[in-house]
Write a protein that holds these residues in place. Structure first.
Motif, PDB file in Angstrom:
ATOM      1  N   VAL A  58       0.850  -1.192   0.000  1.00  0.00           N
ATOM      2  CA  VAL A  58       0.000   0.000   0.000  1.00  0.00           C
ATOM      3  C   VAL A  58       0.884   1.239   0.000  1.00  0.00           C
ATOM      4  O   VAL A  58       1.855   1.324   0.757  1.00  0.00           O
ATOM      5  N   ASP A  59       0.539   2.197  -0.843  1.00  0.00           N
ATOM      6  CA  ASP A  59       1.295   3.447  -0.864  1.00  0.00           C
ATOM      7  C   ASP A  59       0.379   4.571  -1.316  1.00  0.00           C
ATOM      8  O   ASP A  59      -0.698   4.329  -1.916  1.00  0.00           O
ATOM      9  N   PRO A 307       7.614  -3.453  -5.958  1.00  0.00           N
ATOM     10  CA  PRO A 307       6.182  -3.197  -6.160  1.00  0.00           C
ATOM     11  C   PRO A 307       5.786  -1.766  -5.789  1.00  0.00           C
ATOM     12  O   PRO A 307       4.907  -1.172  -6.417  1.00  0.00           O
ATOM     13  N   VAL A 308       6.422  -1.202  -4.770  1.00  0.00           N
ATOM     14  CA  VAL A 308       6.101   0.161  -4.348  1.00  0.00           C
ATOM     15  C   VAL A 308       6.546   1.162  -5.404  1.00  0.00           C
ATOM     16  O   VAL A 308       5.833   2.132  -5.704  1.00  0.00           O
ATOM     17  N   ALA A 309       7.716   0.943  -5.992  1.00  0.00           N
ATOM     18  CA  ALA A 309       8.199   1.851  -7.033  1.00  0.00           C
ATOM     19  C   ALA A 309       7.242   1.863  -8.225  1.00  0.00           C
ATOM     20  O   ALA A 309       6.907   2.931  -8.763  1.00  0.00           O
ATOM     21  N   GLU A 312       4.041   3.727  -7.198  1.00  0.00           N
ATOM     22  CA  GLU A 312       4.238   5.179  -7.173  1.00  0.00           C
ATOM     23  C   GLU A 312       4.099   5.776  -8.568  1.00  0.00           C
ATOM     24  O   GLU A 312       3.467   6.819  -8.755  1.00  0.00           O
ATOM     25  N   ARG A 313       4.691   5.123  -9.550  1.00  0.00           N
ATOM     26  CA  ARG A 313       4.606   5.641 -10.930  1.00  0.00           C
ATOM     27  C   ARG A 313       3.156   5.668 -11.407  1.00  0.00           C
ATOM     28  O   ARG A 313       2.710   6.636 -12.046  1.00  0.00           O
ATOM     29  N   GLU A 314       2.410   4.616 -11.109  1.00  0.00           N
ATOM     30  CA  GLU A 314       1.021   4.550 -11.548  1.00  0.00           C
ATOM     31  C   GLU A 314       0.167   5.588 -10.826  1.00  0.00           C
ATOM     32  O   GLU A 314      -0.703   6.236 -11.429  1.00  0.00           O
ATOM     33  N   LEU A 315       0.423   5.783  -9.549  1.00  0.00           N
ATOM     34  CA  LEU A 315      -0.344   6.764  -8.787  1.00  0.00           C
ATOM     35  C   LEU A 315      -0.087   8.176  -9.305  1.00  0.00           C
ATOM     36  O   LEU A 315      -1.022   8.983  -9.441  1.00  0.00           O
ATOM     37  N   ARG A 316       1.160   8.494  -9.591  1.00  0.00           N
ATOM     38  CA  ARG A 316       1.472   9.838 -10.102  1.00  0.00           C
ATOM     39  C   ARG A 316       0.819  10.065 -11.462  1.00  0.00           C
ATOM     40  O   ARG A 316       0.415  11.186 -11.784  1.00  0.00           O
TER      41      ARG A 316
END
Length: 335
Positions: A58-59, A307-309, A312-316
């Motif tokens: 989760v991020d 997975p977090v990296a 993060e790209r998808e969220l941005r």
């Protein structure tokens, strides 16, 4: 002369914050004998544990799109006054924020499971209302003014609370969505990128802290952390500041380097039995090193888990184009 290069991109600071002055000493109340007596502390090697049915990462990300000024209504004027009262204005933040989960499970591998994003107006102005734009509506979030707190910090904290609430929502939805993945209920592990504060109500959850600004341990035990080998951890301890939690240090796989290279702090809720916290610590040793990033692929390796990296790209991407959002905000202000 021997020296080591910090693998982190300097634009993110250092994996050990305030490295030039040393890590600051914490005022937290620490209980060291949760797992071992302080005299018996030593690096703990990985043990045999059963894999979780799925690992959920989760991020959340946030971005301030604009700082705006909200006009305040003038104070009531005496009937005899012939001079208009000057209008005041209060600073506010218009921000976009998003949260999501990546599921790593045997049936489907790593895949995006849930995602949600919001736009918000954060202010202390009591007359604030939602701001509609062509790029979405910034929902008004009015927070109480605190004359002793810097306004920018106050608004940033309000934004962070909303982001934390959104992370709880997407994590809860993710566990509901696992029903169709063949994952047994209660067999998953949730890994929150960052401290677990505000999310300790989530079961089977770990907080994953990538960088260090404070020393929580006595000097001799703090020095022991530098001796951890890859995948080794410290004994579990507990600490209380404005909130309580169990914690331990873990070194992720990485090339030899600085004393704290690849070291992360992992947290879990304080209200679970110590034996359960130790089980989670053992599980973290088996699970988290698998997802460590590699220097040539990630400038925050190994702490920025793969997975977090990707999350993060998808969220941005879901936050939208900042230039278009800025233009939409200016058009809405002119209207």
């Amino acid at each position: 002369m021997r020296f080591h290069v910090d693998g982190w991109d300097p634009t993110y600071g250092s994996s050990v914050e305030n490295a030039e002055n040393g890590i600051g000493r914490s005022e937290a109340e620490v209980t060291l004998d949760v797992e071992l007596a302080p005299a018996d502390w030593k690096p703990i090697s990985p043990s045999q544990v059963s894999d979780p049915g799925a690992v959920l990462f989760v991020d959340g990300v946030r971005r301030v799109e604009a700082r705006i000024w909200i006009d305040q209504p003038p104070a009531a004027e005496p009937a005899t006054s012939a001079v208009s009262t000057a209008r005041d204005a209060v600073m506010a933040l218009c921000a976009s924020y998003a949260a999501g989960t990546v599921c790593c499970c045997p049936s489907r591998g790593a895949h995006l499971l849930t995602i949600d994003y919001r736009r918000g107006l954060f202010t202390t102005a009591t007359n604030a209302v939602d701001v509609p734009t062509t790029a979405g509506t910034y929902k008004a979030n009015i927070t109480s003014d605190d004359q002793e707190e810097n306004l920018a910090v106050l608004l940033s904290t309000a934004l962070q609370r909303q982001l934390a609430d959104l992370e709880v929502l997407v994590a809860t939805n993710a566990r509901t969505a696992l029903a169709g993945h063949g994952v047994s209920e209660g067999s998953d592990l949730l890994v929150v990128d960052g401290p677990l504060r505000g999310r300790t109500q989530l079961p089977r959850a770990l907080g994953f802290i990538k960088s260090h600004r404070t020393s929580y341990l006595p000097p001799d035990l703090h020095a022991m952390i530098a001796t951890l080998a890859p995948s080794e951890r410290s004994p579990v301890f507990s600490m209380g500041t404005s909130w309580d939690r169990h914690a331990w240090y873990l070194r992720l796989p990485c090339p030899p380097g600085a004393p704290w290279a690849g070291v992360v702090r992992v947290e879990c809720a304080a209200d679970i039995p110590p034996a359960k916290a130790i089980e989670l610590a053992n599980l973290s040793q088996a699970v988290l090193p698998r997802y460590a990033s590699i220097e040539y692929k990630d400038t925050r390796a190994p702490q920025n888990l793969v997975p977090v990296a990707g999350l993060e790209r998808e969220l941005r991407r879901h936050l939208g184009n900042p230039a278009l959002l800025s233009r939409a905000m200016r058009v809405a202000a002119a209207a």
